[in-house]
Write a protein that holds these residues in place. Structure first.
Motif, PDB file in Angstrom:
ATOM      1  N   SER A 119       0.826  -1.211   0.000  1.00  0.00           N
ATOM      2  CA  SER A 119       0.000   0.000   0.000  1.00  0.00           C
ATOM      3  C   SER A 119       0.858   1.258   0.000  1.00  0.00           C
ATOM      4  CB  SER A 119      -0.925   0.002   1.211  1.00  0.00           C
ATOM      5  OG  SER A 119      -1.845  -1.060   1.160  1.00  0.00           O
ATOM      6  N   THR A 120       0.284   2.328  -0.519  1.00  0.00           N
ATOM      7  CA  THR A 120       0.985   3.605  -0.597  1.00  0.00           C
ATOM      8  C   THR A 120       0.334   4.624   0.343  1.00  0.00           C
ATOM      9  OG1 THR A 120      -0.427   4.446  -2.361  1.00  0.00           O
ATOM     10  CG2 THR A 120       1.505   3.143  -3.012  1.00  0.00           C
ATOM     11  N   LEU A 121       0.985   5.776   0.469  1.00  0.00           N
ATOM     12  CA  LEU A 121       0.409   6.843   1.278  1.00  0.00           C
ATOM     13  C   LEU A 121      -0.926   7.307   0.714  1.00  0.00           C
ATOM     14  CD1 LEU A 121       3.510   9.104   2.129  1.00  0.00           C
ATOM     15  CD2 LEU A 121       2.244   7.586   3.669  1.00  0.00           C
ATOM     16  N   ALA A 176      -4.282   7.557   2.788  1.00  0.00           N
ATOM     17  CA  ALA A 176      -5.046   8.807   2.876  1.00  0.00           C
ATOM     18  C   ALA A 176      -6.505   8.579   2.501  1.00  0.00           C
ATOM     19  CB  ALA A 176      -4.415   9.858   1.970  1.00  0.00           C
ATOM     20  N   ASP A 177      -6.739   7.763   1.480  1.00  0.00           N
ATOM     21  CA  ASP A 177      -8.116   7.457   1.093  1.00  0.00           C
ATOM     22  C   ASP A 177      -8.833   6.708   2.207  1.00  0.00           C
ATOM     23  OD1 ASP A 177      -7.650   8.641  -1.347  1.00  0.00           O
ATOM     24  OD2 ASP A 177      -7.167   6.758  -2.377  1.00  0.00           O
ATOM     25  N   HIS A 234       6.610  13.487   1.094  1.00  0.00           N
ATOM     26  CA  HIS A 234       6.616  12.576  -0.056  1.00  0.00           C
ATOM     27  C   HIS A 234       5.289  12.668  -0.800  1.00  0.00           C
ATOM     28  CE1 HIS A 234      10.180  10.755   1.822  1.00  0.00           C
ATOM     29  NE2 HIS A 234       9.478  10.676   2.949  1.00  0.00           N
ATOM     30  N   ASP A 235       5.261  12.097  -2.023  1.00  0.00           N
ATOM     31  CA  ASP A 235       4.008  12.093  -2.763  1.00  0.00           C
ATOM     32  C   ASP A 235       3.179  10.868  -2.381  1.00  0.00           C
ATOM     33  OD1 ASP A 235       5.001   9.870  -4.156  1.00  0.00           O
ATOM     34  OD2 ASP A 235       5.841  11.114  -5.746  1.00  0.00           O
ATOM     35  N   ARG A 236       2.006  10.756  -2.990  1.00  0.00           N
ATOM     36  CA  ARG A 236       1.051   9.714  -2.612  1.00  0.00           C
ATOM     37  C   ARG A 236       1.520   8.308  -2.986  1.00  0.00           C
ATOM     38  NH1 ARG A 236      -4.385  11.088  -1.762  1.00  0.00           N
ATOM     39  NH2 ARG A 236      -5.015   9.229  -2.933  1.00  0.00           N
ATOM     40  N   PRO A 275       5.637   4.296  -0.357  1.00  0.00           N
ATOM     41  CA  PRO A 275       5.120   3.089   0.320  1.00  0.00           C
ATOM     42  C   PRO A 275       4.940   3.304   1.829  1.00  0.00           C
ATOM     43  CG  PRO A 275       7.438   2.817  -0.254  1.00  0.00           C
ATOM     44  CD  PRO A 275       6.995   4.090  -0.902  1.00  0.00           C
ATOM     45  N   VAL A 276       3.857   2.747   2.360  1.00  0.00           N
ATOM     46  CA  VAL A 276       3.570   2.928   3.787  1.00  0.00           C
ATOM     47  C   VAL A 276       4.554   2.173   4.663  1.00  0.00           C
ATOM     48  CG1 VAL A 276       1.122   3.338   3.413  1.00  0.00           C
ATOM     49  CG2 VAL A 276       1.924   1.002   3.808  1.00  0.00           C
ATOM     50  N   HIS A 277       5.155   1.093   4.140  1.00  0.00           N
ATOM     51  CA  HIS A 277       6.070   0.326   4.987  1.00  0.00           C
ATOM     52  C   HIS A 277       7.334   1.108   5.349  1.00  0.00           C
ATOM     53  CE1 HIS A 277       9.067  -0.611   1.856  1.00  0.00           C
ATOM     54  NE2 HIS A 277       8.046  -0.801   1.027  1.00  0.00           N
TER      55      HIS A 277
END
Length: 362
Positions: A250-252, A256-257, A292-294, A297-299
């Motif tokens: 998953s990404t930022l 955020a969503d 950082h941009d969206r 990575p969340v990890h």
């Protein structure tokens, strides 16, 4: 503790200084300079530093005594009102708690004895009545401060050292929860006395001590009651089971969503096998999005090494992990028999569970 930074590590304990401590040095320096110039300012600041060196030794006394019972002290923080030794936990055996509590004042007894007996720095009436008066001499005033630290810390105002001794003595007759409630009440009464005396004398530090004692006594009493209640509640009753999790890829933007469509403050990050890999908090997410941009990575920004408890455990096991002073634990994962994430526990939802339970008993 926020607004503090490490300066040393002694006997396994990180020594930290709160930024407000430098305000105290600045205040003492300016006041001394106005009274006697540069030399007086230098001596005034040096004296405060010497006093707080004694405070550090006092807190290390607690840490060394606690280590005897297998309890670590990750941090010792210096504040303008004194020092705080953040033990992993307090001993539950009353006799052990007494030893840990009196270890700090005993250090000040030793320091005062060395200054008075060996170095001949005898405290006198001038030093006692006006501690900032330089006439009695640097060492005489330092000896006086250590005597005052011993007497002040042994006041039975929980959670000060004397209050912890009082709680331990009460725990020999009552339950730990009841002993804490009585000791905390005594501490709260003492805090009002401190505050009243501070207002009468214009002593700002005494007023801050009063506020600290009141808040700390109330908080620790509540924490002890929570822990006793949690020991009777299965963790399955207190854990969060309905939540949205993030995947390892998953990404930022995904986080955020998820933040916008849920009311969660933290998001478990799990792998394909349902195992917990970390927790992404809302504050960490917002801070990361500012840098950082969206697609980041969340990890890379999640909290790792999240402690786990089995779903057969009692809630107090998770509560103790959340209250650990050495680590900033956003949540405790709860696993099923296969080791997969079944839910998680936060300080907030434990508080809500205890609040509901308390209201239901009334």
């Amino acid at each position: 503790m926020q607004w503090s930074f490490p300066v040393a590590k002694v006997a396994g304990s990180e020594i930290r200084i709160h930024l407000t401590f430098f305000l105290l040095l600045l205040w003492i320096g300016i006041a001394s300079f106005q009274q006697g110039g540069g030399a007086a300012a230098t001596e005034g600041v040096a004296f405060i530093i010497a006093v707080f060196a004694c405070v550090v030794l006092h807190e290390l006394g607690h840490a060394v005594a606690a280590r005897r019972y297998g309890i670590k002290t990750p941090r010792i923080t210096l504040l303008p009102i004194g020092g705080i030794a953040q033990l992993e936990r307090m001993p539950e055996d009353p006799r052990e708690e007494i030893v840990v509590a009196i270890a700090g004042p005993l250090v000040n007894v030793v320091i005062a004895a060395v200054l008075i007996v060996i170095l001949g720095a005898f405290p006198n009436l001038a030093a006692i009545s006006n501690i900032d008066n330089p006439e009695p001499g640097f060492l005489a005033r330092l000896a006086t401060v250590n005597v005052i630290l011993v007497l002040f810390n042994l006041i039975p105002a929980f959670p000060m050292d004397g209050g912890r001794v009082l709680r331990a003595l009460l725990a020999m007759r009552f339950s730990r929860v009841r002993a804490t409630e009585i000791a905390a009440t005594v501490g709260q009464v003492a805090s009002f006395i401190f505050g009243f005396l501070g207002l009468l004398s214009g002593n700002v530090l005494l007023i801050f001590v009063a506020i600290f004692v009141y808040i700390a006594a109330t908080g620790e009493s509540q924490a002890t009651s929570f822990q006793a209640m949690a020991a009777r509640v299965p963790v399955r009753r207190g854990m969060i089971t309905k939540y949205e999790a993030l995947g390892s890829a998953s990404t930022l933007g995904d986080a955020a969503d998820a933040l916008l469509r849920t009311t969660q403050h933290e998001f478990p990050v799990i792998d394909g096998g349902g195992n917990l890999r970390g927790v992404l908090t809302r504050s960490a997410m917002v801070a990361a999005l500012q840098q950082h941009d969206r697609s980041y990575p969340v990890h890379e920004v999640m909290a790792r090494d999240i402690p786990l408890v089995p779903d057969t455990a009692m809630l107090d096991a998770a509560f103790k992990l959340l209250q650990s002073p050495g680590d900033d634990v956003p949540a405790v994962g709860v696993t099923d028999r296969e080791g997969r994430l079944a839910g998680y526990v936060t300080t907030e939802n434990i508080g809500e569970l205890m609040m509901v339970g308390e209201a239901a008993r009334r």
